[in-house]
Scaffold this motif. Structure first.
Motif, PDB file in Angstrom:
ATOM      1  N   LEU A 134      50.774  28.163  48.155  1.00 40.09           N
ATOM      2  CA  LEU A 134      49.334  28.295  47.923  1.00 40.09           C
ATOM      3  C   LEU A 134      48.765  29.495  48.688  1.00 40.09           C
ATOM      4  N   LEU A 135      49.335  29.780  49.871  1.00 39.07           N
ATOM      5  CA  LEU A 135      48.911  30.992  50.596  1.00 39.07           C
ATOM      6  C   LEU A 135      49.230  32.240  49.769  1.00 39.07           C
ATOM      7  N   TRP A 136      50.408  32.271  49.193  1.00 36.88           N
ATOM      8  CA  TRP A 136      50.774  33.417  48.348  1.00 36.88           C
ATOM      9  C   TRP A 136      49.883  33.492  47.114  1.00 36.88           C
ATOM     10  N   LYS A 137      49.467  32.340  46.617  1.00 38.43           N
ATOM     11  CA  LYS A 137      48.585  32.352  45.443  1.00 38.43           C
ATOM     12  C   LYS A 137      47.260  33.016  45.780  1.00 38.43           C
ATOM     13  N   VAL A 138      46.757  32.766  46.988  1.00 41.20           N
ATOM     14  CA  VAL A 138      45.518  33.409  47.419  1.00 41.20           C
ATOM     15  C   VAL A 138      45.727  34.917  47.591  1.00 41.20           C
ATOM     16  N   MET A 139      46.866  35.273  48.177  1.00 43.13           N
ATOM     17  CA  MET A 139      47.125  36.705  48.378  1.00 43.13           C
ATOM     18  C   MET A 139      47.321  37.442  47.062  1.00 43.13           C
ATOM     19  N   TYR A 140      47.773  36.714  46.026  1.00 45.46           N
ATOM     20  CA  TYR A 140      48.021  37.329  44.717  1.00 45.46           C
ATOM     21  C   TYR A 140      46.804  37.279  43.798  1.00 45.46           C
ATOM     22  N   GLY A 180      41.679  39.793  41.453  1.00 51.69           N
ATOM     23  CA  GLY A 180      40.513  40.634  41.721  1.00 51.69           C
ATOM     24  C   GLY A 180      40.593  41.308  43.082  1.00 51.69           C
ATOM     25  N   GLU A 181      39.496  41.921  43.472  1.00 51.90           N
ATOM     26  CA  GLU A 181      39.469  42.600  44.766  1.00 51.90           C
ATOM     27  C   GLU A 181      39.473  41.614  45.923  1.00 51.90           C
ATOM     28  N   GLU A 182      39.199  40.321  45.653  1.00 53.05           N
ATOM     29  CA  GLU A 182      39.234  39.323  46.721  1.00 53.05           C
ATOM     30  C   GLU A 182      40.658  38.976  47.145  1.00 53.05           C
ATOM     31  N   GLY A 183      41.639  39.341  46.348  1.00 53.21           N
ATOM     32  CA  GLY A 183      43.028  39.106  46.727  1.00 53.21           C
ATOM     33  C   GLY A 183      43.448  40.013  47.874  1.00 53.21           C
ATOM     34  N   SER A 220      43.107  44.028  47.935  1.00 51.27           N
ATOM     35  CA  SER A 220      42.164  44.636  48.881  1.00 51.27           C
ATOM     36  C   SER A 220      42.853  45.694  49.738  1.00 51.27           C
ATOM     37  N   ILE A 221      44.129  45.428  50.137  1.00 57.39           N
ATOM     38  CA  ILE A 221      44.865  46.417  50.938  1.00 57.39           C
ATOM     39  C   ILE A 221      45.183  47.651  50.101  1.00 57.39           C
ATOM     40  N   LEU A 222      45.702  47.414  48.889  1.00 57.33           N
ATOM     41  CA  LEU A 222      46.045  48.550  48.025  1.00 57.33           C
ATOM     42  C   LEU A 222      44.800  49.288  47.556  1.00 57.33           C
ATOM     43  N   GLY A 223      43.678  48.552  47.409  1.00 53.69           N
ATOM     44  CA  GLY A 223      42.436  49.214  47.001  1.00 53.69           C
ATOM     45  C   GLY A 223      41.937  50.191  48.041  1.00 53.69           C
ATOM     46  N   SER A 224      42.250  49.938  49.320  1.00 53.94           N
ATOM     47  CA  SER A 224      41.797  50.843  50.384  1.00 53.94           C
ATOM     48  C   SER A 224      42.476  52.212  50.294  1.00 53.94           C
ATOM     49  N   ILE A 225      43.611  52.288  49.602  1.00 60.63           N
ATOM     50  CA  ILE A 225      44.283  53.586  49.426  1.00 60.63           C
ATOM     51  C   ILE A 225      44.206  54.045  47.964  1.00 60.63           C
ATOM     52  N   GLY A 226      43.312  53.391  47.227  1.00 54.87           N
ATOM     53  CA  GLY A 226      43.062  53.850  45.869  1.00 54.87           C
ATOM     54  C   GLY A 226      43.991  53.313  44.819  1.00 54.87           C
ATOM     55  N   LEU A 227      44.724  52.235  45.103  1.00 50.93           N
ATOM     56  CA  LEU A 227      45.642  51.653  44.127  1.00 50.93           C
ATOM     57  C   LEU A 227      45.091  50.325  43.616  1.00 50.93           C
TER      58      LEU A 227
END
Length: 321
Positions: free
Chosen positions: A149-155, A158-161, A165-172
């Motif tokens: 379930l933790l992995w489900k949240v991380m996956y 949207g941007e809330e994942g 969110s980490i990849l979005g900070s570098i433009g991915l």
């Protein structure tokens, strides 16, 4: 010629009972067997054998019998091979088999070398080896459902994942992860590897602890670097453990259930449904217990054949231990 004559003569004497020790009466042999502890061995061993047979072999036999029946556990009828015909003509089965094989293949590519590499690196550490071993084993003590379930949240797509969110900070991204038919299997493999690698790391560390230090010293005197020591000393010395863990990983990943069930439910569009999920759906969703048992029997036969083939394929390396 003389030797052949002597041998044939010896066989003739044996056939006639000439020269053989006199056979003791049955009563005497039985008495000696009882006095030698044979009866007590049966008294103490029989309950263990009966309990093991009941709990280990009993369900297997019951499953085979159930695969030939149609039942709701109130009324039962024999249907022969109908359950197998139903399962083998299910249009979802090829997709489930392909997904299971893909999951196993990617798991072997990622999950097999990663624990071994981590164990080798930890074995080379001079300090805080215990701390790193505990950190590696930590995911194993987390309940599987909680970890998934933790992995489900991380996956989350949207941007809330967390990952997006980490990849979005570098433009991915953002990436669909579990909602993508192409990414869902690799995403499940990452979660599965994280959960199970710790156990393999601990086993590899125990095996590496048994490698004789003088072998490394001799390799260093010969000018071997780190990679040559690993290739020519470490891997040959723990080859048996590596082969056993690899077989266990193949069997375990071919029975993957928790990740697809909890992360995706088999979706999207059956892109992550597996053989064990089909067994679950037959038995606990559709109440078709005969079909569930039939597919279980087919899976067990496939695993048995794979195990035998694996033993034959790796016998040469195992015999060299």
């Amino acid at each position: 010629m003389q030797q052949r004559t002597a041998a044939s003569g010896s066989r003739a004497f044996k056939d006639l009972g000439v020269g053989a020790a006199p056979r003791r009466p049955l009563r005497v042999r039985l008495s000696r067997w009882v006095k030698g502890g044979g009866l007590w061995a049966i008294v103490f061993g029989a309950p263990l054998v009966i309990v093991f047979a009941y709990f280990a072999w009993g369900p297997i036999v019951s499953g085979v019998v159930l695969s030939l029946q149609k039942t709701n556990f109130l009324t039962t009828t024999w249907v022969g091979w109908s359950n197998f015909e139903f399962v083998l003509t299910d249009p979802v089965l090829p997709k489930a088999v392909a997904n299971t094989i893909a999951f196993t293949s990617i798991s072997l590519l990622i999950g097999a070398p990663l624990p071994l590499a981590l164990a080798v690196v930890m074995a080379e550490l001079r300090r805080r080896k215990g701390l790193f071993s505990a950190l590696a084993y930590l995911p194993v003590v987390i309940p599987p459902v909680v970890g998934i379930l933790l992995w489900k949240v991380m996956y989350l797509p949207g941007e809330e994942g967390l990952f997006n969110s980490i990849l979005g900070s570098i433009g991915l991204g953002p990436f669909a992860w579990l909602n993508s038919e192409q990414m869902v299997i690799p995403s499940m493999v990452v979660a599965s590897t994280w959960a199970g690698a710790g156990t393999a790391v601990i086993i590899y560390l125990a095996a590496l602890g048994g490698v004789r230090p003088e072998l490394y010293e001799a390799a260093e005197l010969d000018g071997a670097g780190v990679w040559r020591r690993i290739w020519h000393v470490t891997l040959p010395q723990i080859r048996g453990v590596v082969l056993i863990l690899l077989l266990l990983q193949i069997i375990g990943t071919l029975q993957v259930f928790n990740e697809p069930k909890l992360l995706t439910g088999g979706g999207p569009n059956n892109a992550s449904i597996t053989v064990l999920m089909m067994i679950y759906q037959y038995g606990f969703v559709n109440s078709n217990y005969g079909a569930a048992a039939a597919l279980s029997v087919l899976l067990a036969l496939a695993l048995a054949l794979i195990s035998v083939a694996y033993q034959f394929a790796t016998r040469r390396w195992s015999d060299n231990d």
